[in-house]
Structure formats: C-alpha cells, structure tokens
Design a protein around this motif. Structure first.
Motif, PDB file in Angstrom:
ATOM      1  N   UNK A   1       0.942  -1.262   0.172  1.00 55.77           N
ATOM      2  CA  UNK A   1      -0.111  -0.023   0.163  1.00 55.77           C
ATOM      3  C   UNK A   1       1.022   1.236  -0.209  1.00 55.77           C
ATOM      4  N   UNK A   2       1.755   1.412   0.976  1.00 53.38           N
ATOM      5  CA  UNK A   2       2.683   2.478   0.990  1.00 53.38           C
ATOM      6  C   UNK A   2       3.425   2.643  -0.226  1.00 53.38           C
ATOM      7  N   UNK A   3       3.985   1.728  -0.768  1.00 53.54           N
ATOM      8  CA  UNK A   3       4.861   1.522  -2.058  1.00 53.54           C
ATOM      9  C   UNK A   3       4.062   2.149  -2.849  1.00 53.54           C
ATOM     10  N   UNK A   4       2.728   1.854  -3.388  1.00 53.38           N
ATOM     11  CA  UNK A   4       1.903   2.177  -4.270  1.00 53.38           C
ATOM     12  C   UNK A   4       1.290   3.659  -4.160  1.00 53.38           C
ATOM     13  N   UNK A   5       1.327   4.225  -2.839  1.00 58.35           N
ATOM     14  CA  UNK A   5       1.433   5.658  -2.797  1.00 58.35           C
ATOM     15  C   UNK A   5       2.635   6.441  -3.254  1.00 58.35           C
ATOM     16  N   UNK A   6       3.576   6.004  -2.760  1.00 61.90           N
ATOM     17  CA  UNK A   6       4.875   6.514  -3.249  1.00 61.90           C
ATOM     18  C   UNK A   6       5.097   6.771  -4.673  1.00 61.90           C
ATOM     19  N   UNK A   7       4.964   5.395  -5.189  1.00 59.49           N
ATOM     20  CA  UNK A   7       5.095   5.565  -6.620  1.00 59.49           C
ATOM     21  C   UNK A   7       4.074   6.203  -7.462  1.00 59.49           C
ATOM     22  N   UNK A   8       2.984   6.364  -6.826  1.00 60.72           N
ATOM     23  CA  UNK A   8       1.791   7.151  -7.534  1.00 60.72           C
ATOM     24  C   UNK A   8       2.269   8.844  -7.456  1.00 60.72           C
ATOM     25  N   UNK A   9       2.708   9.061  -6.067  1.00 63.37           N
ATOM     26  CA  UNK A   9       3.326  10.382  -5.932  1.00 63.37           C
ATOM     27  C   UNK A   9       4.250  10.771  -6.644  1.00 63.37           C
ATOM     28  N   UNK A  10       5.269   9.981  -6.942  1.00 67.67           N
ATOM     29  CA  UNK A  10       6.505  10.345  -7.854  1.00 67.67           C
ATOM     30  C   UNK A  10       5.927  10.527  -9.160  1.00 67.67           C
ATOM     31  N   UNK A  11       5.233   9.485  -9.654  1.00 65.39           N
ATOM     32  CA  UNK A  11       4.674   9.729 -11.358  1.00 65.39           C
ATOM     33  C   UNK A  11       4.105  10.796 -11.235  1.00 65.39           C
ATOM     34  N   UNK A  12       3.358  11.508 -10.361  1.00 69.75           N
ATOM     35  CA  UNK A  12       2.731  12.923 -10.552  1.00 69.75           C
ATOM     36  C   UNK A  12       3.640  13.961 -10.662  1.00 69.75           C
ATOM     37  N   UNK A  13       4.643  14.038  -9.960  1.00 68.57           N
ATOM     38  CA  UNK A  13       5.309  15.251  -9.577  1.00 68.57           C
ATOM     39  C   UNK A  13       6.954  15.267 -10.575  1.00 68.57           C
ATOM     40  N   UNK A  14       6.969  14.019 -11.353  1.00 68.20           N
ATOM     41  CA  UNK A  14       8.435  14.391 -12.037  1.00 68.20           C
ATOM     42  C   UNK A  14       7.802  14.288 -13.319  1.00 68.20           C
ATOM     43  N   UNK A  15       8.024  15.492 -14.102  1.00 72.48           N
ATOM     44  CA  UNK A  15       7.378  15.396 -15.412  1.00 72.48           C
ATOM     45  C   UNK A  15       8.238  14.635 -16.478  1.00 72.48           C
ATOM     46  N   UNK A  16       7.349  13.952 -17.415  1.00 72.65           N
ATOM     47  CA  UNK A  16       8.175  12.989 -18.185  1.00 72.65           C
ATOM     48  C   UNK A  16       9.139  13.615 -19.529  1.00 72.65           C
ATOM     49  N   UNK A  17       8.841  15.026 -19.462  1.00 71.62           N
ATOM     50  CA  UNK A  17       9.572  16.095 -20.456  1.00 71.62           C
ATOM     51  C   UNK A  17      10.890  15.906 -20.147  1.00 71.62           C
ATOM     52  N   UNK A  18      11.292  15.622 -18.646  1.00 72.93           N
ATOM     53  CA  UNK A  18      12.692  15.578 -18.430  1.00 72.93           C
ATOM     54  C   UNK A  18      13.474  14.308 -18.813  1.00 72.93           C
ATOM     55  N   UNK A  19      12.716  13.205 -19.149  1.00 70.34           N
ATOM     56  CA  UNK A  19      13.399  11.990 -19.630  1.00 70.34           C
ATOM     57  C   UNK A  19      14.070  12.211 -20.804  1.00 70.34           C
ATOM     58  N   UNK A  20      15.407  11.490 -20.990  1.00 69.87           N
ATOM     59  CA  UNK A  20      15.978  11.580 -22.262  1.00 69.87           C
ATOM     60  C   UNK A  20      15.288  11.391 -23.489  1.00 69.87           C
ATOM     61  N   UNK A  21      14.157  10.772 -23.524  1.00 67.43           N
ATOM     62  CA  UNK A  21      13.302  10.553 -24.813  1.00 67.43           C
ATOM     63  C   UNK A  21      12.061  11.299 -24.528  1.00 67.43           C
ATOM     64  N   UNK A  22      11.998  12.209 -23.555  1.00 68.28           N
ATOM     65  CA  UNK A  22      11.038  13.074 -23.209  1.00 68.28           C
ATOM     66  C   UNK A  22       9.637  12.066 -22.841  1.00 68.28           C
ATOM     67  N   UNK A  23       9.883  10.767 -22.383  1.00 67.32           N
ATOM     68  CA  UNK A  23       8.947  10.056 -21.737  1.00 67.32           C
ATOM     69  C   UNK A  23       9.389   9.057 -20.510  1.00 67.32           C
TER      70      UNK A  23
END
Length: 437
Positions: free
Chosen positions: A57-79
């Motif tokens: 449960x806690x892992x899922x909240x953390x993963x979901x939170x990070x998924x929301x706050x770290x923009x994909x456009x910063x990835x090397x392939x923008x994804x």
C-alpha cells in the motif's frame, strides 16, 4: 536525464538519508501528499492489515506520487524517467526477494526505469494506535469474500450490478478512489446511493479513499491503478482468508491498443493490461497475500457488457450517473456548471460506441458529440478514423501485442479486440471527411 535518487518516508520519525539523494518524498507531509486511509474506522474488520500488504500500500502511494510530480519531458526521450527509490518496509526479506519482480511490473506499467532499495522499519505510532483499537473492539466484524473496484465508470457500475444480482450484499465490499475535483466523487456518490436503495445495501458496503499528490505536473499517471488496487488489497489482507478482487473492465480498453502509431504514448495506459495483471497476481502470491484478481469482462466488449447486464432497466435509469471521461473536470474549467463527458477522448468514444451497440438511449451529458469543439477534438477524430480504416482482422494477432505480450487465450483476445473495433467503426462511420476539414 540521469538517474534521480529519491528517499521516501512514511513517518516523520524516520531520519534515513543517503549522500546521493536528489529529493525526499515524505508521505506524512500533507503539503506533499494527502491521503485519507487512516481516517477511516476499521473496527469492524476482523484483523489488522498484514505487513506485506501494508508495505504494498505505501509503496503504491509513493510510486503514484512520484509519477505525478516528476515530468516525463525531463526524460532523455521526453517520456521514460530513470528513478531509484529508497523505501521503508516492514517485511524486508520478502521485498528483497521480490525486488526484481516489482521493478519489472512497474517498468511495464509506467514505461519508466525503476530501481528500489529497501530498508527495515517498524510499525509507526499511528499504525500501532489503529492496530490496538481494532484488536480491542467488540464491534461485529465484516465477513466478506469479494472486493469490487468501484470507480464510478460504466464498467464498474455494470460489474457492481452483476455481482449484486448473484450473491448476498453482505459478501461484497466496494472500494473507490478519488483524487480531487468533482468529476469523479459526485458520480461515485450518486451510484452508491442508488445501489444502496436498489439492493438494500448498507453504507458499510462502500469504502471511499482520497489520495492525491500535491503540485502534480504529470498528467499521464500510469501508476494510478497500482495505487487504486493496493487500497483493496490491504483491506483484503485483514480477512485471513482468500478474497476475490474483481476489477470490471471491458476487454478492448483493457488491451489498451493504440489506434495509430502516433498514440503509443500516454494513450496506452496499461491500467488493466493482462500482462500487468499477471505480474501483479504473481507479486501478491509471492507476498503470501490471499487475493485472487479477476476481470470477468476480459473477453467482453463494452457494448456486450451493457447488453448482458443482469439488471438492464436499472442500468438504463442510471447510465447518466456513470463517468467514463478521462478528464471530466475540463468543462468546469471552461465555465460549465455541470460535470460532463468531453465526448471525444478515447474512453468517451468507446463508451458512445458501446451504447450505440446496445441500442439504448444515452442520457449522459457530452460537451462535444461531433468532434467540433476545437483542434484536439478534430485531431482525435482524425486519429480514430485512420485507426478504424487500417483495422484488419487478419492482422489482429500482431495488433494485440502492441501494448504488451499476450501469450495465452490468444483467440479470445483477438475476438474481443475485433468485436470492440467493430463497435468503434460503427460509431465513427457516422462522421464523414467533411467533419475533419
């Protein structure tokens, strides 16, 4: 983009740190992440949550939170993002054994590269307080055997109806999530109220949870389903017996096959993709959590779900209370006073096609029924038209592999894909090329 190192914490007493930390993510800080799980009264649940399920449960909240706050456009392939997360867990041996499996599952689900390092923790003061309260309570205990995900969408409503037509209401718990705005919670409340009335249910048959990352900038949110399902799984762990977790989703949208190659990104969400569900099932089994995940509509189109609903008249009366749109609050942002479907996102189009297939009256509110509201609607229609024009049943075997590996029940998956695409073709055939000009 180089690897981002994140130290995640669930308790303010946690003083763990590493030299290479790029950021801390503290679930206990309401300015970072807000969730209501511990606000509920669990005294009618027979046992405290299992350690592994709480960790999940806690892992899922953390993963979901990070998924929301770290923009994909910063990835090397923008994804794709490259993330290493330091996680506190109760059952560290099991998580170290399943580290690679968890990473593989989340890599597939989100399209990122996840790496985890676990550290041992003990129960927090809040957990111990709830545990003691549950164990000392003399309240009559729940004795459920099925948990059904209840999103407020058309599929989940049909799933609820079909279950309630077949088994005792006391055997079922419905679990919902909302993350802000009024585009989801109002529909969930309306449907639960009407289900309570129709089937003589109790409010205790429903559990609704809020969970939201503050300052979220990324809208793709592929990991939301992991977080949503984890709420149900941790509740199931209190029963000390095998619980069936029902996830009602039509087979076409479950496959998440993009209509064109240009829609291979965020449109392919993998929320209930069979391969992801297979990996999640394996993880739950490895953690010794007694939950069996089932999607009874894996090989059923949305139109077929409507036609085969076990209380079709009740469904017809409430179809306007179901919400399928991927961005229901968008209308309010433009000044609308009533939450409505956009009418042109893929979930809306599949919904409209299914209701057309079922030949019932659609009393739902759509902001745009003819793809004329602007560039996004017209672009979507063009993409859909290209997709159905290129649809070829002879190529379906290859097509269903686009969003992830399908290795069993091939003919069944091909069949639901073909029938679902035919539903879409019938709807989109109403719109000629002049609409696109």
């Amino acid at each position: 983009m180089s690897k981002i190192n994140i130290v995640a914490k669930i308790d303010k007493e946690d003083d763990f740190s590493v030299d290479s930390t790029d950021m801390h993510y503290n679930l206990y800080d309401n300015n970072i992440f807000t969730y209501t799980f511990w606000n509920n009264n669990y005294c009618n649940f027979p046992n405290f949550f299992s350690a592994s399920a709480l960790d999940l449960f806690y892992i899922s909240l953390i993963i979901y939170g990070l998924d929301r706050i770290i923009p994909r456009e910063k990835g090397d392939d923008c994804w794709s993002r490259d993330l290493k997360v330091y996680l506190p867990v109760l059952d560290i041996e099991k998580w170290n054994e399943n580290k690679n499996h968890l990473e593989e599952m989340l890599n597939f689900l989100s399209g990122d590269t996840w790496e985890f390092e676990f550290r041992k923790r003990e129960f927090t003061a809040l957990e111990l307080k709830v545990k003691n309260k549950m164990e000392s309570s003399t309240t009559e205990k729940l004795d459920i055997r099925i948990i059904c995900m209840f999103s407020g969408g058309l599929d989940s409503f049909i799933g609820a109806i079909d279950l309630l037509e077949q088994i005792q209401p006391s055997d079922i718990l419905f679990v919902s999530h909302y993350g802000g705005g009024k585009g989801v919670i109002e529909y969930q409340k309306a449907l639960s109220k009407n289900l309570i009335s129709e089937y003589n249910l109790s409010p205790e048959n429903f559990k609704s949870f809020y969970a939201s990352a503050k300052h979220g900038v990324e809208d793709t949110t592929r990991t939301r389903s992991f977080m949503f399902f984890a709420h149900a799984i941790v509740l199931a762990s209190t029963m000390n017996k095998n619980i069936k977790l029902v996830i009602p989703e039509n087979g076409l949208i479950s496959l998440n096959i993009p209509l064109t190659n240009s829609r291979l990104g965020s449109s392919s969400t993998r929320t209930t993709h069979p391969y992801y569900i297979k990996l999640l099932k394996q993880l739950i089994n490895n953690l010794n959590i007694e939950v069996d995940i089932e999607n009874p509509y894996q090989f059923t189109t949305k139109g077929e779900m409507i036609l085969e609903c076990l209380n079709l008249e009740f469904l017809k009366e409430n179809i306007n209370n179901t919400m399928s749109c991927s961005h229901p609050d968008q209308g309010r942002m433009k000044g609308d006073t009533v939450t409505s479907h956009c009418g042109y996102c893929l979930p809306c189009v599949i919904r409209r096609a299914s209701i057309l297939k079922a030949t019932i009256t659609d009393t739902s509110i759509y902001r745009d029924l003819d793809f004329s509201s602007g560039p996004t609607a017209k672009t979507n229609l063009m993409s859909y038209k290209i997709g159905v024009q290129k649809f070829n049943e002879k190529l379906s075997f290859l097509k269903i592999q686009n969003s992830g590996p399908i290795t069993s029940n091939i003919e069944d998956f091909i069949g639901v894909y073909n029938r679902g695409m035919n539903e879409l073709t019938n709807l989109l055939g109403e719109f000629n090329e002049s609409v696109l000009s």
